[in-house]
Scaffold this motif. Sequence first.
Motif, PDB file in Angstrom:
ATOM      1  N   LEU A   1       0.820  -1.211   0.000  1.00 46.31           N
ATOM      2  CA  LEU A   1       0.000   0.000   0.000  1.00 46.31           C
ATOM      3  C   LEU A   1       0.854   1.261   0.000  1.00 46.31           C
ATOM      4  O   LEU A   1       0.492   2.265  -0.613  1.00 46.31           O
ATOM      5  N   ALA A   2       1.995   1.234   0.695  1.00 43.89           N
ATOM      6  CA  ALA A   2       2.895   2.389   0.682  1.00 43.89           C
ATOM      7  C   ALA A   2       3.418   2.636  -0.725  1.00 43.89           C
ATOM      8  O   ALA A   2       3.499   3.793  -1.178  1.00 43.89           O
ATOM      9  N   THR A   3       3.736   1.562  -1.434  1.00 45.84           N
ATOM     10  CA  THR A   3       4.213   1.698  -2.818  1.00 45.84           C
ATOM     11  C   THR A   3       3.139   2.276  -3.718  1.00 45.84           C
ATOM     12  O   THR A   3       3.393   3.186  -4.518  1.00 45.84           O
ATOM     13  N   VAL A   4       1.915   1.771  -3.587  1.00 44.49           N
ATOM     14  CA  VAL A   4       0.801   2.251  -4.408  1.00 44.49           C
ATOM     15  C   VAL A   4       0.493   3.714  -4.101  1.00 44.49           C
ATOM     16  O   VAL A   4       0.309   4.538  -5.001  1.00 44.49           O
ATOM     17  N   THR A   5       0.455   4.051  -2.804  1.00 47.30           N
ATOM     18  CA  THR A   5       0.114   5.419  -2.404  1.00 47.30           C
ATOM     19  C   THR A   5       1.171   6.417  -2.858  1.00 47.30           C
ATOM     20  O   THR A   5       0.846   7.506  -3.361  1.00 47.30           O
ATOM     21  N   LEU A   6       2.426   6.065  -2.689  1.00 45.94           N
ATOM     22  CA  LEU A   6       3.503   6.943  -3.145  1.00 45.94           C
ATOM     23  C   LEU A   6       3.467   7.109  -4.662  1.00 45.94           C
ATOM     24  O   LEU A   6       3.722   8.203  -5.182  1.00 45.94           O
ATOM     25  N   GLY A   7       3.132   6.039  -5.359  1.00 50.91           N
ATOM     26  CA  GLY A   7       3.076   6.112  -6.810  1.00 50.91           C
ATOM     27  C   GLY A   7       1.941   6.967  -7.324  1.00 50.91           C
ATOM     28  O   GLY A   7       2.064   7.619  -8.371  1.00 50.91           O
ATOM     29  N   THR A   8       0.824   6.993  -6.604  1.00 52.46           N
ATOM     30  CA  THR A   8      -0.341   7.747  -7.066  1.00 52.46           C
ATOM     31  C   THR A   8      -0.426   9.153  -6.465  1.00 52.46           C
ATOM     32  O   THR A   8      -0.891  10.082  -7.127  1.00 52.46           O
ATOM     33  N   GLU A   9       0.012   9.316  -5.210  1.00 51.39           N
ATOM     34  CA  GLU A   9      -0.122  10.606  -4.541  1.00 51.39           C
ATOM     35  C   GLU A   9       1.209  11.309  -4.308  1.00 51.39           C
ATOM     36  O   GLU A   9       1.238  12.515  -4.062  1.00 51.39           O
ATOM     37  N   GLY A  10       2.305  10.555  -4.338  1.00 51.94           N
ATOM     38  CA  GLY A  10       3.621  11.159  -4.181  1.00 51.94           C
ATOM     39  C   GLY A  10       4.009  11.472  -2.753  1.00 51.94           C
ATOM     40  O   GLY A  10       5.097  12.005  -2.503  1.00 51.94           O
ATOM     41  N   THR A  11       3.146  11.156  -1.795  1.00 49.43           N
ATOM     42  CA  THR A  11       3.459  11.445  -0.399  1.00 49.43           C
ATOM     43  C   THR A  11       2.635  10.554   0.525  1.00 49.43           C
ATOM     44  O   THR A  11       1.553  10.087   0.149  1.00 49.43           O
ATOM     45  N   LEU A  12       3.155  10.337   1.732  1.00 53.21           N
ATOM     46  CA  LEU A  12       2.424   9.631   2.781  1.00 53.21           C
ATOM     47  C   LEU A  12       2.146  10.556   3.960  1.00 53.21           C
ATOM     48  O   LEU A  12       1.689  10.111   5.012  1.00 53.21           O
ATOM     49  N   ARG A  13       2.375  11.836   3.788  1.00 54.26           N
ATOM     50  CA  ARG A  13       2.344  12.798   4.873  1.00 54.26           C
ATOM     51  C   ARG A  13       0.969  12.883   5.538  1.00 54.26           C
ATOM     52  O   ARG A  13      -0.066  12.958   4.877  1.00 54.26           O
ATOM     53  N   ILE A  14       0.988  12.875   6.859  1.00 51.66           N
ATOM     54  CA  ILE A  14      -0.189  13.131   7.690  1.00 51.66           C
ATOM     55  C   ILE A  14       0.123  14.353   8.537  1.00 51.66           C
ATOM     56  O   ILE A  14       1.188  14.429   9.172  1.00 51.66           O
ATOM     57  N   GLU A  15      -0.770  15.318   8.564  1.00 50.73           N
ATOM     58  CA  GLU A  15      -0.524  16.540   9.321  1.00 50.73           C
ATOM     59  C   GLU A  15      -0.386  16.246  10.819  1.00 50.73           C
ATOM     60  O   GLU A  15      -0.966  15.292  11.335  1.00 50.73           O
ATOM     61  N   ARG A  16       0.386  17.095  11.496  1.00 43.16           N
ATOM     62  CA  ARG A  16       0.723  16.854  12.901  1.00 43.16           C
ATOM     63  C   ARG A  16      -0.521  16.725  13.773  1.00 43.16           C
ATOM     64  O   ARG A  16      -0.576  15.866  14.664  1.00 43.16           O
ATOM     65  N   LEU A  17      -1.552  17.529  13.525  1.00 41.31           N
ATOM     66  CA  LEU A  17      -2.757  17.491  14.345  1.00 41.31           C
ATOM     67  C   LEU A  17      -3.489  16.162  14.230  1.00 41.31           C
ATOM     68  O   LEU A  17      -4.273  15.799  15.121  1.00 41.31           O
ATOM     69  N   ASP A  18      -3.261  15.433  13.152  1.00 41.32           N
ATOM     70  CA  ASP A  18      -3.962  14.170  12.929  1.00 41.32           C
ATOM     71  C   ASP A  18      -3.138  12.946  13.330  1.00 41.32           C
ATOM     72  O   ASP A  18      -3.644  11.820  13.287  1.00 41.32           O
ATOM     73  N   ARG A  19      -1.897  13.162  13.722  1.00 38.78           N
ATOM     74  CA  ARG A  19      -1.022  12.009  13.971  1.00 38.78           C
ATOM     75  C   ARG A  19      -1.426  11.223  15.206  1.00 38.78           C
ATOM     76  O   ARG A  19      -1.275  10.002  15.245  1.00 38.78           O
ATOM     77  N   ARG A  20      -1.943  11.896  16.222  1.00 43.35           N
ATOM     78  CA  ARG A  20      -2.377  11.159  17.414  1.00 43.35           C
ATOM     79  C   ARG A  20      -3.525  10.223  17.061  1.00 43.35           C
ATOM     80  O   ARG A  20      -3.549   9.065  17.508  1.00 43.35           O
TER      81      ARG A  20
ATOM     82  N   PHE B   1     -14.732   0.647  17.067  1.00 43.42           N
ATOM     83  CA  PHE B   1     -14.058   1.834  17.600  1.00 43.42           C
ATOM     84  C   PHE B   1     -13.135   2.434  16.554  1.00 43.42           C
ATOM     85  O   PHE B   1     -13.111   3.652  16.348  1.00 43.42           O
ATOM     86  N   TYR B   2     -12.383   1.578  15.882  1.00 42.39           N
ATOM     87  CA  TYR B   2     -11.466   2.016  14.823  1.00 42.39           C
ATOM     88  C   TYR B   2     -12.210   2.767  13.732  1.00 42.39           C
ATOM     89  O   TYR B   2     -11.766   3.825  13.259  1.00 42.39           O
ATOM     90  N   THR B   3     -13.361   2.254  13.317  1.00 45.98           N
ATOM     91  CA  THR B   3     -14.134   2.873  12.243  1.00 45.98           C
ATOM     92  C   THR B   3     -14.547   4.294  12.604  1.00 45.98           C
ATOM     93  O   THR B   3     -14.499   5.207  11.770  1.00 45.98           O
ATOM     94  N   VAL B   4     -14.947   4.492  13.859  1.00 46.64           N
ATOM     95  CA  VAL B   4     -15.370   5.823  14.305  1.00 46.64           C
ATOM     96  C   VAL B   4     -14.180   6.781  14.391  1.00 46.64           C
ATOM     97  O   VAL B   4     -14.260   7.936  13.980  1.00 46.64           O
ATOM     98  N   VAL B   5     -13.047   6.289  14.906  1.00 46.47           N
ATOM     99  CA  VAL B   5     -11.859   7.136  15.048  1.00 46.47           C
ATOM    100  C   VAL B   5     -11.316   7.555  13.684  1.00 46.47           C
ATOM    101  O   VAL B   5     -10.870   8.694  13.490  1.00 46.47           O
ATOM    102  N   VAL B   6     -11.360   6.630  12.721  1.00 49.25           N
ATOM    103  CA  VAL B   6     -10.732   6.897  11.432  1.00 49.25           C
ATOM    104  C   VAL B   6     -11.614   7.736  10.512  1.00 49.25           C
ATOM    105  O   VAL B   6     -11.125   8.320   9.539  1.00 49.25           O
ATOM    106  N   ALA B   7     -12.922   7.847  10.823  1.00 50.30           N
ATOM    107  CA  ALA B   7     -13.844   8.560   9.944  1.00 50.30           C
ATOM    108  C   ALA B   7     -13.412  10.002   9.646  1.00 50.30           C
ATOM    109  O   ALA B   7     -13.412  10.419   8.482  1.00 50.30           O
ATOM    110  N   PRO B   8     -13.023  10.815  10.659  1.00 52.14           N
ATOM    111  CA  PRO B   8     -12.592  12.187  10.343  1.00 52.14           C
ATOM    112  C   PRO B   8     -11.346  12.228   9.455  1.00 52.14           C
ATOM    113  O   PRO B   8     -11.188  13.139   8.642  1.00 52.14           O
ATOM    114  N   LEU B   9     -10.450  11.247   9.601  1.00 51.86           N
ATOM    115  CA  LEU B   9      -9.250  11.207   8.772  1.00 51.86           C
ATOM    116  C   LEU B   9      -9.607  10.970   7.308  1.00 51.86           C
ATOM    117  O   LEU B   9      -8.967  11.517   6.402  1.00 51.86           O
TER     118      LEU B   9
END
Length: 302
Positions: free
Chosen positions: A50-69, A166-174
């Motif tokens: 998935l990292a390979t696919v994402t980098l190939g299509t989006e060019g980055t894996l960056r997540i903003e600092r406020l969302d990292r927690r 629980f995971y589904t609810v937490v990940v929804a805003p992301l």
Amino acid sequence: MLRRVPADLLLLTATLVWSLHWPVAKYAFQEGIGPIAYMAIRSVVGALVLATVTLGTEGTLRIERLDRRAVVVAGLVGIVAYQVTVALSIDHTTASTSALVYGTVPIFVVLFARLAGTERLSGRVLGAAALSFAGVALVALGAEGDVSGDPVGILLALVAAATWGFYTVVVAPLMRRYSAWRVSTALLLVGAVPLTAAAAVELAQEDWGALGALAWLALAYGTLLAFVLNTILWFTAIHRVGPSRSAIYANLQPFGGAVFAVALLSEHLGWVQIVGGVIIGVGILVARRTGRPRGQTGSRPS
């Protein structure tokens, strides 16, 4: 190539592949592959692909600092805790029993969404939850006296369903701020390391040379098809038709898993368990009528 394939066919294929994974994983464990080691291998390979696919299509894996927690919390719960509990559940009880109990995921999604303040906790929701948990009780009662009645396995399946809800609810805003590919990759990268650490003993003690061809095939199926390929199929379909339509197929997966387990592993599913599974399904339908929580993503199972 997938652009020409109807979205419903993609969703149906993914659902069937995930349903078949319940007995496949059970077979792999019976053949000697450690359950946590099995899940760790899937997660590491999935993260790399998935990292390979994402980098190939989006060019980055960056997540903003406020969302990292939120990413760390979701990764630890949705990758580590979920993978460990669902694997141990399948290992401790039959695949069919584990799959039926896991069918309570939508109920946990609704409950956690209400508790998080996304939606009001209504009497209908509480009634739907009570109905589904009564179904779980019947599944456990129908399995009593058999290997499928192991209370530890049944409890672990319930915990696995709760962690995924629980995971589904937490990940929804992301999912509203990043692509599903980037979020999934970030979560896997967070979870793969502690999951591999948890599996270190099993990985070291595993006699890989003693595994038969079918055991290796089961591991390949669980990793390459049920994890990597299905992630691609699922997110491609969601991008085209949205999460609400995909959720209908996701709800069929536990029941399909029970059917495949009975057919392929000759597991016994008594009428009390079947009634319990139906009641779980009715509870899900009642909960669905209350409306989907805002931001719910229809996240796929794994």
